[in-house]
Design a protein around this motif. Sequence first.
Motif, PDB file in Angstrom:
ATOM      1  N   ALA A 161      -0.300   4.944  -0.601  1.00  0.00           N
ATOM      2  CA  ALA A 161       0.494   6.102  -0.203  1.00  0.00           C
ATOM      3  C   ALA A 161       1.738   6.177  -1.095  1.00  0.00           C
ATOM      4  N   SER A 162       2.255   7.374  -1.305  1.00  0.00           N
ATOM      5  CA  SER A 162       3.411   7.521  -2.203  1.00  0.00           C
ATOM      6  C   SER A 162       4.569   8.207  -1.502  1.00  0.00           C
ATOM      7  N   ASP A 188      -3.642   8.011  -3.937  1.00  0.00           N
ATOM      8  CA  ASP A 188      -4.464   8.084  -2.720  1.00  0.00           C
ATOM      9  C   ASP A 188      -5.860   7.513  -2.977  1.00  0.00           C
ATOM     10  N   ASN A 205       0.811  -1.215   0.000  1.00  0.00           N
ATOM     11  CA  ASN A 205       0.000   0.000   0.000  1.00  0.00           C
ATOM     12  C   ASN A 205       0.845   1.266   0.000  1.00  0.00           C
ATOM     13  N   ARG A 206       2.110   1.129  -0.442  1.00  0.00           N
ATOM     14  CA  ARG A 206       3.002   2.281  -0.632  1.00  0.00           C
ATOM     15  C   ARG A 206       3.746   2.080  -1.943  1.00  0.00           C
ATOM     16  N   THR A 256      -0.142  12.026  -6.941  1.00  0.00           N
ATOM     17  CA  THR A 256      -0.340  11.612  -5.552  1.00  0.00           C
ATOM     18  C   THR A 256      -1.819  11.350  -5.273  1.00  0.00           C
ATOM     19  N   ALA A 257      -2.658  12.250  -5.753  1.00  0.00           N
ATOM     20  CA  ALA A 257      -4.105  12.088  -5.543  1.00  0.00           C
ATOM     21  C   ALA A 257      -4.626  10.821  -6.217  1.00  0.00           C
TER      22      ALA A 257
END
Length: 368
Positions: free
Chosen positions: A64-65, A59, A36-37, A55-56
């Motif tokens: 997550a980034s 998300d 999840n990253r 990023t959005a």
Amino acid sequence: MAVIPVAIAGAPYEVRIEAGLLARAGEHCRPFLRKNRVAIVTDENVAAEWQAPVTASFDAVGIASDWLILPPGESTKGWEQLARVVDWLLALEVERKDNIVALGGGVIGDLTGFAASMVKRGCGFIQIPTTLLAQVDSSVGGKTAINTPAGKNLVGAFHQPSLVLADPLALDTLPLRDTRAGYAEVVKYGLIDDAPFFEWCEANGAKLLAGDSAARETAIAKSVAAKARIVAADEKETAGIRALLNLGHTFGHALEAETGFSDRLLHGEGVALGMVLAARFSARQGLMSGQDAGRIVAHMEAVGLPSSLKALGLDCSGRRLSDHMLHDKKMDAGTLPFLLLRGIGETFLAKDVDLNEVAAFLDEELRG
């Protein structure tokens, strides 16, 4: 959306081409991510335009980034920044089955892809190219590398991406000069083995550079399909087929070296002038007609790409330029194969070119 398969044995992947892909990057990348990253490598210029929407997009799919933002420019593609990327990925505990993301032009794609080939003896990576040159050329085919004082792209690895996302809307944020430089690689596919596509370029190149979305999507899809066909047949450039993609690069890399791999001559500009020189040298050798060589020169002039060595204003000799070629990674048993032309759409690999003749030819071109 155009989806073009790249049928590399053991490592097939897709190139997806559509306006708006950057805003949906997370959706497309999600199936390729185990965690999840996600680690994303980019440069300052690209981050200013695209960090927030990308990023959005991650998300939105629960990813997550982590971002590493590097300085822009060709000088980033070297040992110092390579070490920085590798150390950062190791600190993030990236694993072999993970995919990292390269978001940017050819410099970021090459650098990040090479880092991915090294970390844990090879982790995965996804290419999201944001320049025309990267979308039609460097993001496809798995060549990754850095530059060294000895020359361009001399240290690297073949490491195929897991996915390529090409969004033509990214080109709207580029300076015209950068788009022109990328367009040189589009023209190249017509000159290699597709004369009708070169004719398409003559008719549509100006529209593409002016921002016509249909022309851009057509050019990207056609170029990627051509490169996919070639690299599938000769992934590691051992059969002489993939070498055709180097049209203009032997002359171009020598010019880049002479100008210090700087903004004085962008890579695509060097390729454009290199293709002009390859055509003019081919005509001088009696291999192609002066009329065909003239068409190539005329098209480069028409779209604002370099078409004259004299106009570059170099203070050097033809011998100095040919000496740069001795550091070319295509050297084989002390000889340097050249990509020459018998006509538009008829590029071939010549293994009997005398560098003394090349030096003399370049002296003439430098004088104009």
